[in-house]
Design an enzyme around this catalytic site. Sequence first.
Site, PDB file in Angstrom:
ATOM      1  N   SER A  79       0.666  -1.264  -0.179  1.00  0.00           N
ATOM      2  CA  SER A  79      -0.027  -0.140   0.303  1.00  0.00           C
ATOM      3  C   SER A  79       0.833   1.406   0.343  1.00  0.00           C
ATOM      4  O   SER A  79       0.566   2.196   0.247  1.00  0.00           O
ATOM      5  CB  SER A  79      -0.914   0.023   1.257  1.00  0.00           C
ATOM      6  OG  SER A  79      -0.176  -0.238   1.972  1.00  0.00           O
ATOM      7  N   THR A 131      -1.977   3.735   3.575  1.00  0.00           N
ATOM      8  CA  THR A 131      -0.615   5.065   4.010  1.00  0.00           C
ATOM      9  C   THR A 131       0.021   5.273   4.921  1.00  0.00           C
ATOM     10  O   THR A 131      -0.332   4.720   6.173  1.00  0.00           O
ATOM     11  CB  THR A 131      -1.601   6.045   3.809  1.00  0.00           C
ATOM     12  OG1 THR A 131      -2.602   5.487   2.879  1.00  0.00           O
ATOM     13  CG2 THR A 131      -1.132   7.959   4.181  1.00  0.00           C
ATOM     14  N   THR A 186       1.797   6.720  -0.276  1.00  0.00           N
ATOM     15  CA  THR A 186       0.533   5.585  -0.158  1.00  0.00           C
ATOM     16  C   THR A 186       0.887   5.078  -2.185  1.00  0.00           C
ATOM     17  O   THR A 186       1.173   6.080  -2.367  1.00  0.00           O
ATOM     18  CB  THR A 186      -0.209   6.116  -0.089  1.00  0.00           C
ATOM     19  OG1 THR A 186      -1.480   4.952   0.050  1.00  0.00           O
ATOM     20  CG2 THR A 186      -0.533   7.486  -0.770  1.00  0.00           C
ATOM     21  N   ARG A 241      -7.679   8.728 -10.029  1.00  0.00           N
ATOM     22  CA  ARG A 241      -8.361   8.959  -9.511  1.00  0.00           C
ATOM     23  C   ARG A 241      -6.981   9.453  -7.860  1.00  0.00           C
ATOM     24  O   ARG A 241      -5.830   8.911  -7.344  1.00  0.00           O
ATOM     25  CB  ARG A 241      -8.507   7.412  -8.378  1.00  0.00           C
ATOM     26  CG  ARG A 241      -8.894   7.945  -6.946  1.00  0.00           C
ATOM     27  CD  ARG A 241      -7.999   7.764  -5.696  1.00  0.00           C
ATOM     28  NE  ARG A 241      -8.934   7.344  -4.374  1.00  0.00           N
ATOM     29  CZ  ARG A 241      -7.944   7.103  -3.401  1.00  0.00           C
ATOM     30  NH1 ARG A 241      -7.185   7.083  -3.254  1.00  0.00           N
ATOM     31  NH2 ARG A 241      -8.811   7.492  -2.415  1.00  0.00           N
ATOM     32  N   VAL A 242      -6.878  10.720  -7.061  1.00  0.00           N
ATOM     33  CA  VAL A 242      -6.416  10.754  -5.899  1.00  0.00           C
ATOM     34  C   VAL A 242      -6.679  10.559  -5.065  1.00  0.00           C
ATOM     35  O   VAL A 242      -7.404  11.301  -4.960  1.00  0.00           O
ATOM     36  CB  VAL A 242      -5.271  12.160  -6.416  1.00  0.00           C
ATOM     37  CG1 VAL A 242      -4.574  12.404  -5.376  1.00  0.00           C
ATOM     38  CG2 VAL A 242      -4.537  11.942  -7.622  1.00  0.00           C
ATOM     39  N   GLY A 243      -6.616  10.342  -3.501  1.00  0.00           N
ATOM     40  CA  GLY A 243      -6.885  10.719  -2.267  1.00  0.00           C
ATOM     41  C   GLY A 243      -6.687  11.364  -1.617  1.00  0.00           C
ATOM     42  O   GLY A 243      -6.044  12.734  -2.083  1.00  0.00           O
ATOM     43  N   ASP A 244      -6.237  11.675   0.004  1.00  0.00           N
ATOM     44  CA  ASP A 244      -6.567  12.241   0.712  1.00  0.00           C
ATOM     45  C   ASP A 244      -4.666  12.543   0.846  1.00  0.00           C
ATOM     46  O   ASP A 244      -3.725  13.362   1.506  1.00  0.00           O
ATOM     47  CB  ASP A 244      -6.729  12.309   1.846  1.00  0.00           C
ATOM     48  CG  ASP A 244      -6.304  11.040   2.565  1.00  0.00           C
ATOM     49  OD1 ASP A 244      -6.354   9.972   1.841  1.00  0.00           O
ATOM     50  OD2 ASP A 244      -5.944  10.950   3.810  1.00  0.00           O
ATOM     51  N   THR A 304      -5.643   8.209   8.006  1.00  0.00           N
ATOM     52  CA  THR A 304      -5.298   7.412   6.870  1.00  0.00           C
ATOM     53  C   THR A 304      -6.966   6.922   6.505  1.00  0.00           C
ATOM     54  O   THR A 304      -7.603   7.080   7.482  1.00  0.00           O
ATOM     55  CB  THR A 304      -3.935   6.287   7.228  1.00  0.00           C
ATOM     56  OG1 THR A 304      -4.340   5.021   6.178  1.00  0.00           O
ATOM     57  CG2 THR A 304      -4.894   5.505   8.785  1.00  0.00           C
ATOM     58  N   GLY A 305      -6.896   5.797   5.609  1.00  0.00           N
ATOM     59  CA  GLY A 305      -8.306   5.568   5.304  1.00  0.00           C
ATOM     60  C   GLY A 305      -9.109   5.648   3.921  1.00  0.00           C
ATOM     61  O   GLY A 305      -8.474   6.250   2.961  1.00  0.00           O
ATOM     62  N   GLY A 327      -9.554   8.086   1.771  1.00  0.00           N
ATOM     63  CA  GLY A 327      -9.527   9.484   0.833  1.00  0.00           C
ATOM     64  C   GLY A 327     -10.644  10.213   0.643  1.00  0.00           C
ATOM     65  O   GLY A 327     -10.303  11.510   0.987  1.00  0.00           O
TER      66      GLY A 327
HETATM   67  N1  ASP Z   1      -5.906   7.450   1.832  1.00  0.00           N
HETATM   68  C1  ASP Z   1      -5.527   6.355   1.271  1.00  0.00           C
HETATM   69  C2  ASP Z   1      -6.001   7.243  -0.133  1.00  0.00           C
HETATM   70  O1  ASP Z   1      -7.745   7.293   0.254  1.00  0.00           O
HETATM   71  C3  ASP Z   1      -5.445   5.021   1.315  1.00  0.00           C
HETATM   72  C4  ASP Z   1      -5.516   4.154   3.151  1.00  0.00           C
HETATM   73  O2  ASP Z   1      -5.119   5.143   3.679  1.00  0.00           O
HETATM   74  O3  ASP Z   1      -5.634   3.571   2.912  1.00  0.00           O
HETATM   75  O4  ASP Z   1      -5.070   6.904  -1.248  1.00  0.00           O
END
Ligand code: ASP
Length: 325
Positions: A82, A184, A202, A212-215, A235-236, A238
């Site tokens: 990850s 992450t 991450t 796609r881009v997360g947080d 984390t989690g 995004g």
């Molecule tokens: N926060 C990350 C994302 O959304 C993923 C993760 O933390 O597992 O890309």
Amino acid sequence: MGRTRREFLKTGSAAALGTVLAGPAAARGILSRPAGAKVISTWQHGLQANEAAWNTLGNGGSILDAVELGVAAVESDLTNRSVGLGGRPDRDGHVTLDACIQDHAGRAGAVAFVEHFEHPISIARAVMERTPHVMLVGEGAERWALENGFTRKEVDLPEVRKAWQEWLKTSDYKPVVNVENHDTIGMVGVDASGRLAGSCTTSGMAYKVHGRVGDSPIIGAGLFVDGEVGAACATGTGELVIRIAGSHTVVELMRQGMEPDAACREAVHRIMKQNPGLKDHQVGFLALRADGAHGAHAIYEGFDFALTTDSGTELVKATFEQKWE
Ligand code: ASP
């Protein structure tokens, strides 16, 4: 006439205090210095990251060096699914990486949607230090990295490719982040003088839509550092974090006087309130105040973080909500 030594000392200490008094002082009184340096980072791979960060500090590196090299150790670990080039690809088979870094002065750098570089976190730092910008993405970021001394790295992991090909058979697109132990890496740290820094890197959500881009690379969402107050990372899923500007929210709540763990809890509650009925999405926050106090909270059980101080390193289980209300 020049200032007397006594006046100079008075002004000097007032100025020094000013940096400490600003921010949360109004709400909670004077923020003291931390007892020593402290580094916290997300999940079990945080142990590996903290070790590298702590060694960096021990070798005379700054807290910014420490948070960069700490998460870089995890980026180099090709068994990590990850973070870094060992991460799972998007649904088109591309491993795309996101990272950001921020220092005590609020200077920030980020890259998103980059492929074939071992250390997106170091490119993010270079963006911060060598450009007037905060964020570069995709092909432009890759070209800039090549022009600035970073080299491409091709990684092909049969195990990862096979799992993606398996997934393609159903192409069941569920943007769900596991509640397990592998997401992450976000790190926040403070040195003994109270100077803060943070980093986040991450490969994002497995089998995400290409682009796609997360947080994680977004300052204020996956990471936020306010040198007067504290730092936070997330984390989690995004998307849920971005919608409440999660890490900024945590830091701002600390500025208003909330304890770090309460600030993380409040941010988690906001996400749950904003998404009633949504289940199976994990989000966890870590917070570190400038005086060294830390906190963490997650939606579900299973979020842990690595904590390193002069007394050693431990893996700590974060508190959590039991139900999505
Ligand atoms: N926060 C990350 C994302 O959304 C993923 C993760 O933390 O597992 O890309």
